[in-house]
Design a protein around this motif. Sequence first.
Motif, PDB file in Angstrom:
ATOM      1  N   THR A 140       0.804  -1.224   0.000  1.00 58.80           N
ATOM      2  CA  THR A 140       0.000   0.000   0.000  1.00 58.80           C
ATOM      3  C   THR A 140       0.838   1.276   0.000  1.00 58.80           C
ATOM      4  OG1 THR A 140      -0.139   0.010   2.433  1.00 58.80           O
ATOM      5  CG2 THR A 140      -1.889  -1.147   1.226  1.00 58.80           C
ATOM      6  N   THR A 141       2.153   1.146  -0.053  1.00 53.95           N
ATOM      7  CA  THR A 141       3.017   2.328   0.044  1.00 53.95           C
ATOM      8  C   THR A 141       3.818   2.534  -1.233  1.00 53.95           C
ATOM      9  OG1 THR A 141       3.250   1.974   2.442  1.00 53.95           O
ATOM     10  CG2 THR A 141       4.780   3.525   1.398  1.00 53.95           C
ATOM     11  N   ALA A 142       3.377   3.502  -2.022  1.00 54.06           N
ATOM     12  CA  ALA A 142       4.127   3.897  -3.220  1.00 54.06           C
ATOM     13  C   ALA A 142       5.245   4.839  -2.798  1.00 54.06           C
ATOM     14  CB  ALA A 142       3.199   4.586  -4.210  1.00 54.06           C
ATOM     15  N   PHE A 143       6.418   4.687  -3.403  1.00 49.69           N
ATOM     16  CA  PHE A 143       7.574   5.493  -3.015  1.00 49.69           C
ATOM     17  C   PHE A 143       8.132   6.204  -4.243  1.00 49.69           C
ATOM     18  CE2 PHE A 143      12.113   6.087  -1.959  1.00 49.69           C
ATOM     19  CZ  PHE A 143      11.983   6.742  -0.739  1.00 49.69           C
ATOM     20  N   PHE A 144       8.349   7.501  -4.099  1.00 48.30           N
ATOM     21  CA  PHE A 144       8.948   8.309  -5.155  1.00 48.30           C
ATOM     22  C   PHE A 144      10.250   8.905  -4.622  1.00 48.30           C
ATOM     23  CE2 PHE A 144       4.464   8.114  -5.918  1.00 48.30           C
ATOM     24  CZ  PHE A 144       4.334   8.004  -7.292  1.00 48.30           C
ATOM     25  N   ASP A 145      11.355   8.538  -5.233  1.00 48.13           N
ATOM     26  CA  ASP A 145      12.673   9.042  -4.837  1.00 48.13           C
ATOM     27  C   ASP A 145      13.114  10.079  -5.867  1.00 48.13           C
ATOM     28  OD1 ASP A 145      15.266   9.562  -4.128  1.00 48.13           O
ATOM     29  OD2 ASP A 145      15.928   7.482  -4.153  1.00 48.13           O
ATOM     30  N   LEU A 146      13.074  11.350  -5.479  1.00 51.00           N
ATOM     31  CA  LEU A 146      13.477  12.445  -6.352  1.00 51.00           C
ATOM     32  C   LEU A 146      14.814  13.030  -5.920  1.00 51.00           C
ATOM     33  CD1 LEU A 146      10.000  14.195  -6.758  1.00 51.00           C
ATOM     34  CD2 LEU A 146      11.140  12.651  -8.367  1.00 51.00           C
ATOM     35  N   ASP A 147      15.611  12.200  -5.268  1.00 49.23           N
ATOM     36  CA  ASP A 147      16.963  12.598  -4.849  1.00 49.23           C
ATOM     37  C   ASP A 147      18.045  11.926  -5.685  1.00 49.23           C
ATOM     38  OD1 ASP A 147      16.284  14.398  -2.902  1.00 49.23           O
ATOM     39  OD2 ASP A 147      16.469  12.986  -1.229  1.00 49.23           O
TER      40      ASP A 147
ATOM     41  N   LEU B 200      15.215  16.877  -4.769  1.00 50.10           N
ATOM     42  CA  LEU B 200      13.852  17.331  -4.568  1.00 50.10           C
ATOM     43  C   LEU B 200      13.166  16.656  -3.386  1.00 50.10           C
ATOM     44  CD1 LEU B 200      12.597  17.458  -8.269  1.00 50.10           C
ATOM     45  CD2 LEU B 200      13.324  19.360  -6.835  1.00 50.10           C
ATOM     46  N   GLY B 201      13.733  15.556  -2.906  1.00 50.35           N
ATOM     47  CA  GLY B 201      13.145  14.886  -1.763  1.00 50.35           C
ATOM     48  C   GLY B 201      12.649  13.484  -2.080  1.00 50.35           C
ATOM     49  N   GLU B 202      12.122  12.841  -1.055  1.00 48.87           N
ATOM     50  CA  GLU B 202      11.545  11.498  -1.168  1.00 48.87           C
ATOM     51  C   GLU B 202      10.148  11.530  -0.558  1.00 48.87           C
ATOM     52  OE1 GLU B 202      15.705   8.954  -0.583  1.00 48.87           O
ATOM     53  OE2 GLU B 202      14.246   9.100   1.046  1.00 48.87           O
ATOM     54  N   ILE B 203       9.259  10.713  -1.097  1.00 48.80           N
ATOM     55  CA  ILE B 203       7.912  10.692  -0.535  1.00 48.80           C
ATOM     56  C   ILE B 203       7.301   9.296  -0.599  1.00 48.80           C
ATOM     57  CG2 ILE B 203       7.051  11.625  -2.746  1.00 48.80           C
ATOM     58  CD1 ILE B 203       4.648  12.769  -1.139  1.00 48.80           C
ATOM     59  N   PRO B 204       7.189   8.635   0.572  1.00 50.54           N
ATOM     60  CA  PRO B 204       6.360   7.428   0.643  1.00 50.54           C
ATOM     61  C   PRO B 204       4.908   7.890   0.781  1.00 50.54           C
ATOM     62  CG  PRO B 204       7.395   7.866   2.754  1.00 50.54           C
ATOM     63  CD  PRO B 204       7.863   8.948   1.825  1.00 50.54           C
ATOM     64  N   CYS B 205       3.992   7.272   0.055  1.00 55.74           N
ATOM     65  CA  CYS B 205       2.619   7.770   0.100  1.00 55.74           C
ATOM     66  C   CYS B 205       1.613   6.657  -0.123  1.00 55.74           C
ATOM     67  CB  CYS B 205       2.419   8.905  -0.913  1.00 55.74           C
ATOM     68  SG  CYS B 205       3.049   8.575  -2.563  1.00 55.74           S
ATOM     69  N   GLY B 206       0.373   6.962   0.240  1.00 53.28           N
ATOM     70  CA  GLY B 206      -0.729   6.030   0.065  1.00 53.28           C
ATOM     71  C   GLY B 206      -1.834   6.664  -0.748  1.00 53.28           C
ATOM     72  N   LYS B 207      -2.696   5.831  -1.327  1.00 54.54           N
ATOM     73  CA  LYS B 207      -3.768   6.328  -2.194  1.00 54.54           C
ATOM     74  C   LYS B 207      -4.808   7.087  -1.394  1.00 54.54           C
ATOM     75  CE  LYS B 207      -6.697   3.419  -4.129  1.00 54.54           C
ATOM     76  NZ  LYS B 207      -7.245   2.392  -5.052  1.00 54.54           N
ATOM     77  N   ASN B 208      -5.105   8.289  -1.867  1.00 53.80           N
ATOM     78  CA  ASN B 208      -6.152   9.112  -1.272  1.00 53.80           C
ATOM     79  C   ASN B 208      -7.451   8.998  -2.053  1.00 53.80           C
ATOM     80  OD1 ASN B 208      -7.426  12.156  -1.650  1.00 53.80           O
ATOM     81  ND2 ASN B 208      -7.044  11.626   0.493  1.00 53.80           N
ATOM     82  N   ALA B 209      -7.350   8.973  -3.391  1.00 54.45           N
ATOM     83  CA  ALA B 209      -8.541   8.902  -4.235  1.00 54.45           C
ATOM     84  C   ALA B 209      -8.154   8.384  -5.610  1.00 54.45           C
ATOM     85  CB  ALA B 209      -9.210  10.268  -4.348  1.00 54.45           C
ATOM     86  N   SER B 210      -9.163   7.851  -6.332  1.00 50.65           N
ATOM     87  CA  SER B 210      -8.928   7.271  -7.652  1.00 50.65           C
ATOM     88  C   SER B 210     -10.119   7.553  -8.556  1.00 50.65           C
ATOM     89  CB  SER B 210      -8.722   5.755  -7.524  1.00 50.65           C
ATOM     90  OG  SER B 210      -8.681   5.123  -8.783  1.00 50.65           O
TER      91      SER B 210
ATOM     92  N   ALA C 121       8.402  11.520   4.573  1.00 49.19           N
ATOM     93  CA  ALA C 121       8.585  12.350   3.380  1.00 49.19           C
ATOM     94  C   ALA C 121       9.564  13.479   3.680  1.00 49.19           C
ATOM     95  CB  ALA C 121       7.256  12.917   2.916  1.00 49.19           C
ATOM     96  N   THR C 122      10.370  13.831   2.683  1.00 49.47           N
ATOM     97  CA  THR C 122      11.351  14.915   2.825  1.00 49.47           C
ATOM     98  C   THR C 122      11.152  15.935   1.708  1.00 49.47           C
ATOM     99  OG1 THR C 122      13.027  13.795   1.471  1.00 49.47           O
ATOM    100  CG2 THR C 122      13.014  13.298   3.835  1.00 49.47           C
TER     101      THR C 122
END
Length: 254
Positions: free
Chosen positions: A167-174, A181-191, A219-220
Amino acid sequence: MHASLLFVSALAASAWAAPAFPKISEDASVPERVRSISDYFNLLATKVQESRTLAAPPTCDLSHLSLPAGAAGLPKPSEGLVLKHIAIGRGTQNYTCNPNAPADAPKAVGAVATLFNASCVAATSPDLAASLGRAALHFDVAQSEALQKLSPSNLGVSGVHFFLDGTTAFFDLDVSSAWKLGEIPCGKNASVAAPADAPKGLKSEAAVPWLKLNAKQGATGGLQEVYRVETVGGSAPATCNGMPDKFEVQYATQ
């Protein structure tokens, strides 16, 4: 005389019985790969011509951009947030199947994608950025990753995307040495379902839904929300019938 009349009648019958020529649809006869790539380069050429009439060079200012029309069913960005980055994601949606239940639907188990910096392209030409996503699907994802450039453009890598768990999508923008730009683990809010005219995948797969994701702890870089829009392909077949235990479906997104 009688024979002559018969001969004329036969000719007349032949003339009236001539078959109608079929109508050829240009759109139907052009492969999707050719159409998508052609549309991108034609639009790019138009933008180049338009740029010659600008009073000043275009900037990478994202402040004037809003979500595309197809995202109307998603919650708006939270108050006080500003758009920080736009990327074209090119990779795979991943699925599993139970070999003992071929009638079941495949189970989504995340995605893997390389992110390419499209901020300046989207800031100056949102329609070109959307067209690039459609064209990029028809180029080998491994080649783009190896070259660190998104085909058929020259966009450089700005990050990577994968899942930490179910359930945890991860975006690494470092990952870029040019900026962090940072890192952000995130979960679905809406679809919401992709628009009806969203481009199909390499094997005519439907486009995966558009999403809003909210940051989880860790998140950073001030990153708080992520949208997945302008999706191209990526959906699994309706059932597991004939599918392997694990498989990937190629996709692109913004």
